[in-house]
Design an enzyme around this catalytic site. Structure first.
Site, mmCIF file in Angstrom:
data_model
loop_
_atom_site.group_PDB
_atom_site.id
_atom_site.type_symbol
_atom_site.label_atom_id
_atom_site.label_comp_id
_atom_site.label_asym_id
_atom_site.label_seq_id
_atom_site.Cartn_x
_atom_site.Cartn_y
_atom_site.Cartn_z
ATOM 1 N N CYS A 182 3.391 8.348 1.514
ATOM 2 C CA CYS A 182 3.939 7.330 2.426
ATOM 3 C C CYS A 182 4.156 6.057 1.607
ATOM 4 O O CYS A 182 3.215 5.473 1.077
ATOM 5 C CB CYS A 182 2.937 7.113 3.566
ATOM 6 S SG CYS A 182 3.453 5.853 4.717
ATOM 7 N N CYS A 203 -1.131 4.900 9.981
ATOM 8 C CA CYS A 203 0.113 4.189 10.306
ATOM 9 C C CYS A 203 -0.148 2.829 10.915
ATOM 10 O O CYS A 203 -0.924 2.707 11.854
ATOM 11 C CB CYS A 203 0.859 4.953 11.394
ATOM 12 S SG CYS A 203 1.936 6.190 10.799
ATOM 13 N N CYS A 237 7.021 -6.067 15.504
ATOM 14 C CA CYS A 237 6.607 -5.102 16.523
ATOM 15 C C CYS A 237 5.158 -5.423 16.917
ATOM 16 O O CYS A 237 4.297 -5.578 16.046
ATOM 17 C CB CYS A 237 6.731 -3.683 15.983
ATOM 18 S SG CYS A 237 8.412 -3.342 15.417
ATOM 19 N N CYS A 287 6.990 -7.713 6.656
ATOM 20 C CA CYS A 287 8.154 -7.224 7.407
ATOM 21 C C CYS A 287 8.759 -8.389 8.170
ATOM 22 O O CYS A 287 8.034 -9.259 8.644
ATOM 23 C CB CYS A 287 7.697 -6.130 8.385
ATOM 24 S SG CYS A 287 9.065 -5.250 9.180
ATOM 25 N N GLU A 327 0.816 -1.206 0.000
ATOM 26 C CA GLU A 327 0.000 0.000 0.000
ATOM 27 C C GLU A 327 0.852 1.258 0.000
ATOM 28 O O GLU A 327 1.944 1.290 0.570
ATOM 29 C CB GLU A 327 -0.943 -0.008 1.200
ATOM 30 C CG GLU A 327 -2.024 -1.042 0.987
ATOM 31 C CD GLU A 327 -3.109 -1.027 2.030
ATOM 32 O OE1 GLU A 327 -4.144 -1.652 1.789
ATOM 33 O OE2 GLU A 327 -2.943 -0.399 3.081
ATOM 34 N N CYS A 367 2.025 -3.350 15.646
ATOM 35 C CA CYS A 367 1.964 -2.995 14.221
ATOM 36 C C CYS A 367 1.320 -4.115 13.422
ATOM 37 O O CYS A 367 1.727 -5.276 13.527
ATOM 38 C CB CYS A 367 3.375 -2.732 13.701
ATOM 39 S SG CYS A 367 3.457 -2.504 11.915
HETATM 40 N N1 SAH Z 1 9.427 -0.160 9.649
HETATM 41 C C1 SAH Z 1 9.635 1.222 9.830
HETATM 42 C C2 SAH Z 1 8.699 2.098 9.004
HETATM 43 C C3 SAH Z 1 7.252 1.690 8.893
HETATM 44 S S1 SAH Z 1 6.216 1.934 10.267
HETATM 45 C C4 SAH Z 1 9.557 1.578 11.277
HETATM 46 O O1 SAH Z 1 9.132 0.749 12.070
HETATM 47 O O2 SAH Z 1 9.949 2.683 11.623
HETATM 48 C C5 SAH Z 1 5.917 3.692 10.356
HETATM 49 C C6 SAH Z 1 5.560 4.163 11.773
HETATM 50 O O3 SAH Z 1 4.249 3.746 12.171
HETATM 51 C C7 SAH Z 1 6.521 3.599 12.816
HETATM 52 O O4 SAH Z 1 6.901 4.565 13.758
HETATM 53 C C8 SAH Z 1 5.659 2.543 13.450
HETATM 54 O O5 SAH Z 1 6.172 2.208 14.691
HETATM 55 C C9 SAH Z 1 4.316 3.205 13.472
HETATM 56 N N2 SAH Z 1 3.189 2.273 13.695
HETATM 57 C C10 SAH Z 1 3.137 0.974 13.368
HETATM 58 N N3 SAH Z 1 1.928 0.456 13.735
HETATM 59 C C11 SAH Z 1 1.229 1.464 14.289
HETATM 60 C C12 SAH Z 1 -0.090 1.560 14.842
HETATM 61 N N4 SAH Z 1 -0.910 0.515 14.855
HETATM 62 N N5 SAH Z 1 -0.484 2.750 15.325
HETATM 63 C C13 SAH Z 1 0.333 3.836 15.258
HETATM 64 N N6 SAH Z 1 1.579 3.803 14.739
HETATM 65 C C14 SAH Z 1 2.023 2.624 14.266
HETATM 66 FE FE1 SF4 Z 2 8.050 -3.700 10.629
HETATM 67 FE FE2 SF4 Z 2 5.841 -2.570 11.637
HETATM 68 FE FE3 SF4 Z 2 7.990 -2.898 13.187
HETATM 69 FE FE4 SF4 Z 2 8.027 -1.059 11.234
HETATM 70 S S1 SF4 Z 2 6.704 -1.030 13.039
HETATM 71 S S2 SF4 Z 2 9.635 -2.569 11.730
HETATM 72 S S3 SF4 Z 2 6.773 -2.115 9.666
HETATM 73 S S4 SF4 Z 2 6.773 -4.545 12.251
#
Ligand code: SAH
Ligand code: SF4
Length: 391
Positions: free
Chosen positions: A129, A369, A140, A136, A116, A143
């Site tokens: 974005c 996000c 996390c 991935c 996306e 996420c």
């Molecule tokens: N993998 C990279 C970039 C993609 S995520 C990273 O982790 O930085 C982009 C941002 O969205 C990151 O700061 C991530 O931690 C945040 N993010 C992921 N899931 C989220 C959620 N459910 N609510 C709010 N922010 C989230």
């Molecule tokens: Fe991967 Fe989501 Fe963690 Fe970013 S926040 S490194 S996209 S698992």
């Protein structure tokens, strides 16, 4: 070498093969690679640099995809190009427009995988974005992308292709002869879509170099922000080889909590990450590092957390971006209350840091996000959302 010389063996050293898989996609090739590709199909070496510049401008400055429209090239040369090359973009299979103007594209890449891309309009600017991986490798816990396994890295062409397809949709290609408009609908890029960009370093670097190239998309390196979960060994390289701004998914102020939220912390803990950030070559007051901090109820949102955060980042040119947690089905966390987020922001602000609270955008189309991709798949399986525009 004559202009019609057959494809030579050099071709096999190209990023993607010229021959058995059909035409080579010029989108995503570095200037050097494009030059080598042109020479390999018979472009005289002394002309290759100029031809690259011409083709480059057509593709990235003008948005042209058809070699026949590249009118400053001789007709037989256009035919030669068409025989060996393509100017190909990933396919937009769905397009959703939010009530707030955010646009989400579901983009299909080779192999039928989908990622996306989200466009977020703002007053006088707009941010795209971009995704860098399908899924991935990291997990996390807050996420949604982290619940999917890694399918594959995107190629540089698929990364830069997301910019081109957004400009198509925004109808933002210059009209020949029209006065140059300096305000841009697509003025900024954030690598904050699906995937960890620093685990796909070379492709991300090549794509961003193309985005910054003054003869094409021509975005300043200061308008590109790469977000990493904290892949420490690649951080210095980001400044040296890409030169863009950096954002870090920080999200916790103790190793015990960060280990759970951002498990890469077990490999490179908070102290190690902060060391790498302290020596980030580009960091300065005008180029601060963004600390992203997702606000999770009763997990990382206490006043003590806010104070620890300020202490930890002391001395680093930084801004802190508070992200209200975007919930997804089955997520093990809840969003902190607005009052809690404001109290947290206040402590940070009083310590002298800008602490904008990120307004979730495109929530009605699940474009916020951390909600990317799996959600679209789920919705598509269940129903077509009413009011969405799908192509
Ligand atoms: N993998 C990279 C970039 C993609 S995520 C990273 O982790 O930085 C982009 C941002 O969205 C990151 O700061 C991530 O931690 C945040 N993010 C992921 N899931 C989220 C959620 N459910 N609510 C709010 N922010 C989230
Ligand atoms: Fe991967 Fe989501 Fe963690 Fe970013 S926040 S490194 S996209 S698992």
């Amino acid at each position: 070498m004559s202009a019609t010389a057959p494809i030579t063996q050099d071709v096999l050293t190209l990023p993607r093969k010229l021959s058995d898989e059909g035409p080579v996609n010029l989108v995503g090739l570095t200037r050097d690679a494009m030059q080598a590709a042109l020479i390999a199909v018979g472009t005289p070496e002394r002309q290759a640099r100029m031809r690259t510049s011409q083709i480059w401008a057509w593709i990235y400055e003008r948005g042209v995809r058809d070699f026949d429209q590249m009118t400053n090239l001789a007709k037989p040369y256009r035919a030669l190009l068409a025989e060996h090359f393509a100017v190909g973009l990933p396919q937009v299979v769905e397009r959703h427009v939010s009530a707030d103007g955010t646009r989400k594209y579901l983009v299909r890449i080779t192999g039928g995988h989908e990622v996306e891309t989200v466009y977020i309009p703002d007053e006088g600017r707009g941010t795209l974005c971009i995704s860098s991986q399908v899924g991935c490798t990291l997990t996390c816990s807050f996420c949604h992308t982290g619940t999917q396994r890694l399918v594959r890295n995107l190629t540089a062409g698929e990364i830069v292709g997301q910019i081109l397809l957004a400009r198509d949709d925004l109808d933002e290609w210059p009209v020949p002869g029209a006065p140059k408009d300096e305000t841009r609908l697509l003025s900024n890029i954030v690598l904050m879509g699906m995937g960890e960009p620093l685990y796909n370093f070379e492709a991300v670097r090549d794509a961003m170099k193309i985005a910054m190239d003054p003869e094409g998309i021509s975005l300043s390196r200061r308008r590109i922000t790469l977000s990493t979960s904290g892949v420490v060994p690649e951080i210095a390289r980001t400044a040296e080889e890409i030169g863009c701004l950096l954002a870090v998914s920080f999200h916790a102020t103790t190793d015990a909590v960060r280990d759970k939220l951002v498990p890469i912390n077990k490999k490179w803990n908070i102290a190690t990450l902060l060391d790498a950030l302290r020596s980030y070559p580009n960091a300065s007051n005008s180029e601060r590092i963004t600390f992203e901090y997702v606000m999770l109820k009763d997990v990382n949102d206490s006043d003590d957390d806010a104070r620890r955060l300020v202490d930890l980042i002391h001395g680093i040119p930084a801004k802190i971006n508070l992200i209200p947690f975007n919930e997804w089905p089955g997520a093990p966390y809840q969003r902190s209350s607005n009052n809690r987020i404001r109290a947290f922001a206040d402590i940070i602000y009083k310590a002298g840091y800008a602490s904008p609270i990120r307004t979730p955008r495109g929530e009605d189309i699940m474009a916020a996000c951390g909600q990317l991709k799996s959600e679209s798949e789920r919705i598509r399986k269940v129903r077509k959302p009413a009011g969405d525009i799908a192509v």
